[in-house]
Write an enzyme that holds these catalytic residues in place. Structure first.
Site, PDB file in Angstrom:
ATOM      1  N   GLU A   1      -2.949 -15.307  -1.518  1.00  0.00           N
ATOM      2  CA  GLU A   1      -3.115 -13.981  -2.099  1.00  0.00           C
ATOM      3  C   GLU A   1      -3.977 -14.059  -3.348  1.00  0.00           C
ATOM      4  O   GLU A   1      -3.733 -14.862  -4.250  1.00  0.00           O
ATOM      5  CB  GLU A   1      -1.766 -13.354  -2.450  1.00  0.00           C
ATOM      6  CG  GLU A   1      -1.914 -11.945  -2.996  1.00  0.00           C
ATOM      7  CD  GLU A   1      -0.601 -11.232  -3.225  1.00  0.00           C
ATOM      8  OE1 GLU A   1      -0.629 -10.033  -3.545  1.00  0.00           O
ATOM      9  OE2 GLU A   1       0.469 -11.870  -3.088  1.00  0.00           O
TER      10      GLU A   1
ATOM     11  N   GLU B   1       2.671  -2.124  -0.919  1.00  0.00           N
ATOM     12  CA  GLU B   1       3.410  -2.781  -2.001  1.00  0.00           C
ATOM     13  C   GLU B   1       3.425  -1.867  -3.220  1.00  0.00           C
ATOM     14  O   GLU B   1       2.377  -1.422  -3.694  1.00  0.00           O
ATOM     15  CB  GLU B   1       2.760  -4.121  -2.363  1.00  0.00           C
ATOM     16  CG  GLU B   1       3.559  -4.904  -3.380  1.00  0.00           C
ATOM     17  CD  GLU B   1       2.947  -6.262  -3.672  1.00  0.00           C
ATOM     18  OE1 GLU B   1       3.666  -7.263  -3.578  1.00  0.00           O
ATOM     19  OE2 GLU B   1       1.746  -6.318  -3.979  1.00  0.00           O
TER      20      GLU B   1
END
Length: 269
Positions: free
Chosen positions: A128, A222
Site C-alpha cells: 500500500e 475506507e
C-alpha cells in the site's frame, strides 16, 4: 465480527476487509464461519509497529516484524482470504528521518521471503502506497513499483489508496496508468476520510483510470471516524474528529458512489 459481517452484507458488499492490528482479539475460526455463512469474501490489511518494524536497522526489531507478517499471512488464509495488504514494509507512523539503505535492504529481504510463502499458498501481497506522515518507505506509486521490482515476485502487487494519493501524487490518473496490470488492490477514500463524494478527491478521473487499465481486483471503501476507531489506531492515523456516526448509511452511500462511478466509466470507455 457478527455485527461487522451482518452489516457489511446488508449494505450490499461482497468483501469485508479486516485490519489485523487487533489480531490477538480475533476469534479466527468463528470469523471464518460468519464470513462463509454470509457469502462474504475477506481481505486482510495491516501496518507494523515501531518495535516490530522490518525497515529498522536493528535485527531484533526486524525479526519481530517478520514474525508478525508471517502470522498475518496465516490468519488471512485461515479466514479464507488470498490478499494480505497494507504497509507491510514499515511501522505505521511518522518517522524522525529518512529510510536508511540498510533498512530498505531489510524490507526487501523480509518481503521476498514472505512472498515466497504466500506464493506457495496461492496468495497475493499488496504494497500500500501511504503518505509521508505514516511511513518513510513507500509514498508514491513509482516507489512501490521500484520496491516490488527489487522483491522480484509476481505475487507482490501495488495497492493504491485515493486518500494517500491525494497527498503525495500529482494527480489520481497517471499513477494508475503507470502501475497498470500490477495494480492488485484499491482503497477508495475521501481527502478528509469521511463520506465519499463530499470532499475534493477526483473520483471520476480515478474510476476512469481503473477502467482504462482493465482493473478487475478488489475495490474497497475506507473511512475513519474518532467515534468508532479503536483509540490506538485513531491516534496513529490522527483521526481526531467524528466525521460520521451512522456506519450503515455511510457504507450504503459509498457503495452506491463506487458502483455508479465505475459503471459510468465503463460506459464511456
Amino acid at each position: 465480527m457478527e455485527d461487522a459481517v451482518a452489516r457489511t452484507a446488508a449494505a450490499g458488499y461482497d468483501l469485508l476487509e479486516l485490519s489485523l492490528h487487533d489480531r490477538d482479539r480475533l476469534d479466527v475460526a468463528h470469523a471464518r464461519r460468519l464470513l462463509d455463512d454470509a457469502g462474504l469474501g475477506v481481505a486482510c490489511s495491516r501496518g507494523l509497529a515501531f518495535d516490530a518494524d522490518v525497515s529498522s536497522d536493528d535485527p531484533a526489531v526486524v525479526a519481530r516484524g517478520e514474525a508478525l507478517l508471517h502470522d498475518s499471512l496465516q490468519v488471512t488464509q485461515d479466514l479464507g482470504g488470498t490478499h494480505l495488504t497494507g504497509a507491510l514494509y514499515s511501522a505505521l507512523g511518522k518517522y524522525p528521518g529518512p529510510l536508511t539503505d540498510a533498512g530498505r535492504r531489510n524490507v526487501v529481504t523480509v518481503l521476498r521471503g514472505l512472498a515466497g510463502e504466500a506464493a506457495s499458498r496461492g496468495m497475493t501481497l499488496g504494497l500500500e502506497v501511504c503518505n509521508r506522515y505514516e511511513t518513510n518507505v513507500v509514498n508514491t506509486a513509482r516507489q512501490a513499483l521500484a520496491l516490488a521490482d527489487d522483491i522480484g515476485a509476481d505475487n507482490v502487487l501495488v495497492h493504491l489508496d485515493t486518500y494517500h494519493m491525494n497527498i503525495e501524487e500529482d494527480d489520481l490518473v497517471r499513477p494508475v496508468r503507470e502501475v497498470g496490470e500490477r495494480l492488485g488492490y484499491v482503497h477508495v477514500g475521501e481527502n478528509h476520510r469521511g463520506y465519499l463524494g463530499s470532499g475534493s478527491i477526483d473520483l471520476t478521473g480515478f474510476f476512469h483510470a481503473l477502467v482504462d487499465v482493465g482493473y478487475t481486483g478488489p475495490i474497497t471503501f475506507e473511512s475513519f471516524s474518532s467515534s468508532v476507531v479503536a483509540r490506538g489506531l485513531s491516534n496513529d492515523l490522527a483521526v481526531w474528529r467524528d466525521l460520521w456516526e451512522d456506519g450503515d448509511d455511510l457504507a450504503r452511500h459509498a457503495r452506491g458512489v463506487m458502483e455508479l462511478g465505475m459503471a459510468a466509466a465503463r460506459r464511456r470507455s
